[in-house]
Structures are given as structure tokens and as C-alpha cells.
Design a protein around this motif. Structure first.
Motif, PDB file in Angstrom:
ATOM      1  N   UNK A  12      -9.971 -14.975  -8.027  1.00 49.43           N
ATOM      2  CA  UNK A  12     -10.223 -13.771  -7.675  1.00 49.43           C
ATOM      3  C   UNK A  12      -9.051 -13.442  -6.793  1.00 49.43           C
ATOM      4  N   UNK A  13      -8.403 -13.967  -6.406  1.00 43.80           N
ATOM      5  CA  UNK A  13      -7.263 -13.585  -5.502  1.00 43.80           C
ATOM      6  C   UNK A  13      -6.334 -14.100  -5.587  1.00 43.80           C
ATOM      7  N   UNK A  18      -5.804 -10.330 -13.738  1.00 42.01           N
ATOM      8  CA  UNK A  18      -5.582  -9.247 -14.692  1.00 42.01           C
ATOM      9  C   UNK A  18      -6.136  -8.504 -13.691  1.00 42.01           C
ATOM     10  N   UNK A  19      -6.342  -7.246 -14.111  1.00 39.49           N
ATOM     11  CA  UNK A  19      -6.859  -5.569 -13.801  1.00 39.49           C
ATOM     12  C   UNK A  19      -8.435  -5.844 -14.189  1.00 39.49           C
ATOM     13  N   UNK A  20      -9.473  -6.771 -14.724  1.00 37.17           N
ATOM     14  CA  UNK A  20     -10.705  -6.412 -14.123  1.00 37.17           C
ATOM     15  C   UNK A  20     -10.613  -7.532 -12.419  1.00 37.17           C
ATOM     16  N   UNK A  24     -12.280  -6.461  -9.604  1.00 41.21           N
ATOM     17  CA  UNK A  24     -13.517  -7.240  -8.357  1.00 41.21           C
ATOM     18  C   UNK A  24     -13.035  -7.083  -7.221  1.00 41.21           C
ATOM     19  N   UNK A  25     -11.986  -7.331  -7.062  1.00 42.67           N
ATOM     20  CA  UNK A  25     -11.274  -8.090  -5.864  1.00 42.67           C
ATOM     21  C   UNK A  25     -11.134  -6.493  -4.757  1.00 42.67           C
ATOM     22  N   UNK A  26     -10.872  -5.968  -5.916  1.00 46.22           N
ATOM     23  CA  UNK A  26     -11.108  -4.493  -4.717  1.00 46.22           C
ATOM     24  C   UNK A  26     -12.277  -4.005  -4.232  1.00 46.22           C
TER      25      UNK A  26
END
Length: 105
Positions: A12-13, A18-20, A24-26
Motif C-alpha cells: 500500500x505504501x 499503481x493508481x488504484x 486506496x492509500x489516500x
């Protein structure tokens, strides 16, 4: 929420996520900001990462290093060893006798 747990946080970090995954991280960061949980737990395994340093958030963090990976059967241990890329020889998967599980053969 009192606690938010993120498994596979090294994905995730990732700096080149990738953009998806970035979305998700945002979303996760927004959730943390809105709910102000007492704890955020990021579960990560350096032996499964590609060597890039993750861009973890600026929380007050306490790092815990787990020294042993316990798998449930000998077959799983054998299969997992093929993917273990840790440069730390002391971190090995094991199936201790006290687990008392079948070998899966």
C-alpha cells in the motif's frame, strides 16, 4: 474506530504504487484523519517487498521485529521458502513441534 489494521502495508505504501493502490492509500489516510483511531497497525513483511523503502505515514510509530515465521504445515513451509527473499538469515519459516499439526502430505 479504535483501531485500524492494514495488512500487506509494504504494498500500500510503495513509492511506485499503481493508481488504484494510491487511491486506496489516500482513502485510508482520510479514514484515519476523520476517525482519529487510538491505534493504526501496519503489518508489513520486508521479505515480501521488492526492496523499495515504503512511504509510511508520519504517525508516531513503534517498530516491532518478529524473528520467526510459523507456518501450519511442512508443505506450506516448503512452499513459502521458495518466495522468501529476506537478506536476514535469522528470519526463517518454521513449523515447531508444539504446533502439533499434520504435515499436509
Amino acid at each position: 474506530y479504535n483501531m485500524i489494521v492494514v495488512d500487506e502495508a509494504h504494498h500500500i505504501y510503495r513509492p511506485d504504487a499503481s493508481e488504484p493502490v494510491t487511491a486506496l492509500r489516500e482513502l485510508l489516510e482520510a479514514l484515519v484523519s476523520m476517525t482519529r483511531p487510538k491505534s493504526v497497525v501496519l503489518l508489513s513483511d520486508v521479505s515480501q517487498s521488492d526492496g523499495q523503502k515504503p512511504l509510511y505515514p508520519e504517525y508516531e510509530m513503534h517498530e516491532m521485529k518478529l524473528e520467526e515465521v510459523i507456518r501450519s504445515t511442512k508443505r506450506i513451509v516448503a512452499g513459502a521458502s521458495a518466495f522468501q527473499i529476506s537478506d536476514e538469515p535469522d528470519v526463517q519459516a518454521s513449523n515447531p513441534p508444539q504446533c502439533n499439526v499434520p504435515d499436509g502430505s
